[in-house]
Write a protein that holds these residues in place. Structure first.
Motif, short mmCIF file in Angstrom:
data_model
loop_
_atom_site.label_atom_id
_atom_site.label_comp_id
_atom_site.label_asym_id
_atom_site.label_seq_id
_atom_site.Cartn_x
_atom_site.Cartn_y
_atom_site.Cartn_z
N ALA A 534 0.84 -1.20 0.00
CA ALA A 534 0.00 0.00 0.00
C ALA A 534 0.88 1.25 0.00
O ALA A 534 1.91 1.30 0.68
CB ALA A 534 -0.92 0.01 1.22
N SER A 536 0.48 5.49 0.36
CA SER A 536 -0.41 6.60 0.69
C SER A 536 0.39 7.89 0.78
O SER A 536 1.60 7.87 1.04
CB SER A 536 -1.15 6.35 2.01
OG SER A 536 -0.24 6.14 3.07
N THR A 557 -4.49 10.59 1.06
CA THR A 557 -4.98 9.25 0.75
C THR A 557 -4.75 8.37 1.97
O THR A 557 -3.80 8.58 2.73
CB THR A 557 -4.24 8.63 -0.46
OG1 THR A 557 -2.86 8.44 -0.13
CG2 THR A 557 -4.36 9.53 -1.67
N TYR A 559 -5.51 4.11 3.59
CA TYR A 559 -5.80 2.73 3.20
C TYR A 559 -6.05 1.89 4.44
O TYR A 559 -5.67 2.26 5.57
CB TYR A 559 -4.66 2.13 2.38
CG TYR A 559 -3.44 1.80 3.20
CD1 TYR A 559 -3.26 0.53 3.77
CD2 TYR A 559 -2.45 2.76 3.43
CE1 TYR A 559 -2.15 0.24 4.54
CE2 TYR A 559 -1.34 2.47 4.20
CZ TYR A 559 -1.20 1.21 4.75
OH TYR A 559 -0.10 0.93 5.53
N TYR A 589 -8.95 1.82 -0.27
CA TYR A 589 -8.27 3.11 -0.31
C TYR A 589 -9.26 4.25 -0.13
O TYR A 589 -10.38 4.21 -0.64
CB TYR A 589 -7.54 3.30 -1.64
CG TYR A 589 -6.19 2.62 -1.70
CD1 TYR A 589 -5.03 3.31 -1.34
CD2 TYR A 589 -6.08 1.29 -2.08
CE1 TYR A 589 -3.79 2.68 -1.39
CE2 TYR A 589 -4.84 0.66 -2.13
CZ TYR A 589 -3.71 1.37 -1.79
OH TYR A 589 -2.48 0.74 -1.82
N TYR A 591 -9.65 8.53 -0.46
CA TYR A 591 -9.10 9.76 -1.04
C TYR A 591 -9.89 10.93 -0.45
O TYR A 591 -11.11 10.99 -0.59
CB TYR A 591 -9.21 9.74 -2.56
CG TYR A 591 -8.54 8.53 -3.17
CD1 TYR A 591 -7.20 8.56 -3.54
CD2 TYR A 591 -9.25 7.34 -3.37
CE1 TYR A 591 -6.58 7.44 -4.09
CE2 TYR A 591 -8.63 6.22 -3.92
CZ TYR A 591 -7.31 6.28 -4.28
OH TYR A 591 -6.70 5.18 -4.82
#
Length: 804
Positions: A534, A536, A557, A559, A589, A591
């Motif tokens: 991941a 971010s 962002t 996750y 995820y 945003y």
């Protein structure tokens, strides 16, 4: 009541060496000001106040100017001759502490005004006045966190439409979330002791750049009682608290002890609480009453009429908390800490299941349903160094071992078989955080983190009549492991004196391994593995228009990596539905974009406001599933439809958070907080949108406060909008337990409000009396998604004593 007086008897025995000590207190509430800084240019000396607001001033002998500062108070200055004759130094609260030091935004101390996020801080003075029963109730003080309860021994925070394993709990720099935190409501926050919490910082919005998986909705960062060093001579002090509340017949006793030396310090905290069955209000929807309850009489499950339907029989429990901290400073640049944390509850009845009659046949579905004792033990080691080097100016290592145990025990009415499932988690974590002043305009924060969870899961079916026990389906695959490894970096750059840019990045790897026992449940696989990576990031800017106002914007962002609860669980989520494993999951995820402002106007008005939008992609949610080609299976003797956690299409939520405080003069002020959220998730089959499960109704609070020396009074109203059937999540529309019925027989959430009063009175320098009258109009209500009614009219009395 004898135990209550023992607290004060113990405190009398606490001794300390006589020192040249002053105590820094709030001018109005007379509560200690913790962490106030004292410094003098001639002679060069400095000190900070301890947990009782005290500081030794021997090192300042002969000084003409001793400056006392704290980010939440106006600065004061005295000569040594003035200060040595003063027992107390009174500090006046600043209108809005924009320069307040916070930790949650960067895992290291920084000024609040540089944070491009909405942030709430609950300080010890607020905690003392509001006198919360649990750490979950403490979070509700902010007016910006929604609390759901399935039983009295619980409290699941909801932040911006997210809850459970999508929000992160952190205590003294260690994450509490583990691999079996579920997507439903999680009650683990009550393991923390509200009496021992000094501050709670709530960071809203994704915080995964700094904290990793789970911090999608926000981060709740708790700081517990902290030992501090005395600059010259040693000092020993203690406090004791006893509290009673009428709605539960609560009896709580708390004692803490602090010892401060020049290079060694320790803090001890102990709390014991006993809660009886909770009494609800009388004015409201009668669905929330308890007309009947169950008992086993002469070997027969019997249903009895409740002579007082407001008494929620089978809801009480007991809890014990203990913290022991040691701190050692071998020399000026190094600081070593060790902490032992312990929390244990008694059996805790699952009230929403015990009051359930899913088929409306007049017979309660369960004869027994309770959580076994919930145990949490943490050993924490912290090592920090402040010294300018090539790679860092401040270094901190935090290592922790957590051992967690919980169990579930349920038996249906008329069924002699009691099912018992016990889960354990051994969680190891290691984090290294570094801070480096790159140049006069830039500060770099960076670090690495490793986490390992080992899950134990066992289960038996016990025949309560003949004592015969046999193994049965476990909730999770026994011996499953979950690991996470991550690295992050965040740069804060001061572009101009009025503009600051923050940018960050995190990369993480996650893995899960599990072996399934196919002898008791026909899993289509014996081994499952899940690995994912991941990435971010975040970028934000803060603009200061003047010394009192700031504006910010950020994009982040976040996750959440699937955990053991998502992938490998088998359990009954609700009557008639069973969750089965699904190892083919991917991270979800988020945003997020947010804009906001905070500031003040002419020492009279404080405002803060934030508008946000979050899009959740590949979202993990519970949906109908096919298991071995079947949409329903026989589970625990009942035909149940099959469901599993799956990556559905997407979800979104947007909302508003706002707060205002207005000083009216003559000691009066008004403050108000409001939160609105609107969330929807998409159905993967027909692409239609339905309400998001953890998007709570609009809620808020408004307080009228009066302050004068030694006295603080707070009259406030808490309010919650209603939620129609059409606004309930699809999973909630079929759950009969928490909700009232509208005129069409559909579940809905009635709106509600409560009128409340809190007061704190100082009786001399060592005793404080706190009184409260909650839900004055005795409203009968349940917060959204809660399975137990809220307290009715509730009288709270607390006595606090201290010795120096």
């Amino acid at each position: 009541m004898k135990s209550h007086f023992i607290v004060f008897a113990l405190l009398i025995g606490v001794s300390k060496a006589f020192t040249q000590t002053v105590t820094v207190v709030d001018r109005v509430t007379r509560q200690p000001v913790i962490g106030a800084a004292l410094f003098s240019p001639d002679p060069i000396a400095s000190a900070t106040t301890n947990a009782l607001g005290q500081s030794d001033i021997s090192a300042f002998f002969g000084s003409d100017s001793i400056v006392i500062t704290h980010v939440s108070y106006k600065t004061r200055a005295f000569s040594y001759d003035q200060l040595k004759d003063m027992r107390f130094v009174e500090m006046t609260e600043a209108v809005i502490p924009l320069a307040e030091i916070v930790v949650s935004a960067s895992r290291s101390e920084e000024s609040r005004r540089d944070v491009p996020h909405y942030l709430e801080t609950i300080r010890v003075a607020e905690i003392i006045l509001m006198n919360p029963q649990t750490a979950a109730d403490l979070l509700a003080i902010s007016g910006a966190v929604y609390i759901q309860k399935s039983q009295l021994a619980g409290g699941s925070p909801m932040i911006r439409g997210f809850a459970a394993n999508r929000v992160l709990l952190v205590v003294d720099g260690v994450r509490m979330n583990n691999a079996i935190f579920r997507s439903g409501n999680v009650q683990n926050v009550i393991s923390l002791d509200a009496f021992s919490i000094q501050t709670a910082e709530i960071l809203f919005g994704p915080g995964t750049v700094l904290y990793g998986s789970d911090a999608i909705g926000g981060v709740m960062d708790f700081t517990t009682l902290d030992p501090r060093f005395s600059e010259q001579r040693h000092h020993i002090s203690g406090t004791g608290v006893t509290r009673y509340s009428s709605a539960t017949g609560e009896q709580s006793v708390h004692v803490d002890l602090l010892a401060d030396f020049s290079s060694f310090a320790f803090a001890t905290s102990f709390t014991s609480s006993r809660f009886g069955d909770l009494r609800s209000g009388t004015h409201g929807n009668e669905y929330f009453l308890r007309p009947t309850y169950q008992e086993r009489i002469n070997g027969i499950d019997s249903q009895l009429v409740n002579s007082d339907p407001t008494l929620q029989i089978h809801s009480g429990y007991r809890q014990t908390n203990f913290i022991q901290k040691f701190r050692f400073k071998p020399e000026t640049t190094w600081d070593l800490e060790y902490g032992l944390y312990y929390s244990a509850t008694s059996d805790a009845p699952r009230y929403d299941r015990l009051s359930l009659d899913a088929d409306n046949n007049g017979i309660l579905d369960f004869a027994q349903w309770y959580y076994g004792p919930q145990h949490w033990i943490m050993n924490r080691l912290g090592l920090s160094r402040s010294n300018r080097t090539t790679f860092y100016d401040h270094f901190r290592l935090t290592a922790a071992v957590q051992n967690y145990e919980e169990s579930r025990h349920d038996r249906r009415t008329g069924n002699p078989r009691l099912r018992s499932q016990t889960e354990t988690v051994d969680a190891l974590s290691l984090a290294i955080d570094l801070k480096k002043q790159a140049d006069e305009h830039s500060v770099l924060y960076y670090g690495v983190e490793a986490i390992s969870n080992i899950i134990g899961s066992r289960a038996i079916g016990l025949h309560i009549e003949n004592g015969f026990a046999e193994p049965t389906n476990t909730r999770y695959p026994d011996g499953a492991t979950w690991n996470s490894y991550g690295a992050y970096a965040k740069l804060k750059h001061f572009v101009t004196p009025t503009l600051t840019i923050n940018a960050g990045l995190r990369y993480a790897l996650h893995s899960m391994e599990a072996e399934f026992d196919t002898s008791r449940f026909p899993f289509p696989f014996a081994h499952a593995a899940n690995r994912s990576a991941a990435l971010s990031g975040s970028i934000g800017a803060v603009f200061y228009s003047n010394s009192a106002w700031s504006f910010y914007v950020n994009g982040t962002t976040g996750y959440r990596a699937p955990n053991i609860d998502d992938i490998g669980k088998v359990f009954e989520s609700e009557p008639g539905s069973v969750i089965v494993p699904n190892p083919d999951l991917k991270p979800e995820y988020a945003y997020n974009i947010e804009i906001g402002s905070t500031g003040r106007f002419r020492e009279l008005l404080e405002v803060n406001c934030s508008i946000y939008y979050t899009f959740l992609d590949n979202a993990l949610a519970r949906r109908d599933f096919s298991y071995n080609g079947q949409d329903s299976i026989l589970y625990d003797g009942q035909r149940s439809r099959v469901q599993a956690i799956q990556n559905i299409a997407n979800a979104f939520i947007y909302g508003l958070q706002a707060g205002v405080r207005f000083r009216l003069g003559d000691g009066f002020s008004i403050r108000s907080q409001y939160s609105y959220q609107y969330g929807r998730e998409q159905d993967a089959d027909n692409l239609s949108y339905s309400p998001l499960r953890h998007a709570a109704p609009a809620f808020g609070s408004t307080h009228l406060v009066y302050e004068r020396e030694g006295l603080k009074l707070d009259l406030h109203v808490l309010y919650n909008d209603d939620m129609r059937y059409e606004d309930l999540a699809l999973s909630e529309r079929g759950d009969p337990a928490p909700y009232a019925k509208d005129k069409h027989g559909n579940p809905f959430v009635p709106g509600w409000y409560t009128l409340n009063f809190k007061g704190s009175v100082l009786l001399g320098p060592h005793f404080t009396v706190n009184i409260g009258l909650e839900n004055i109009t005795d409203q009968l209500y349940r917060p959204y998604a809660s399975g137990i009614s809220a307290p009715g009219r509730n009288f709270v009395l607390s006595l606090k004593g201290s010795v120096e």
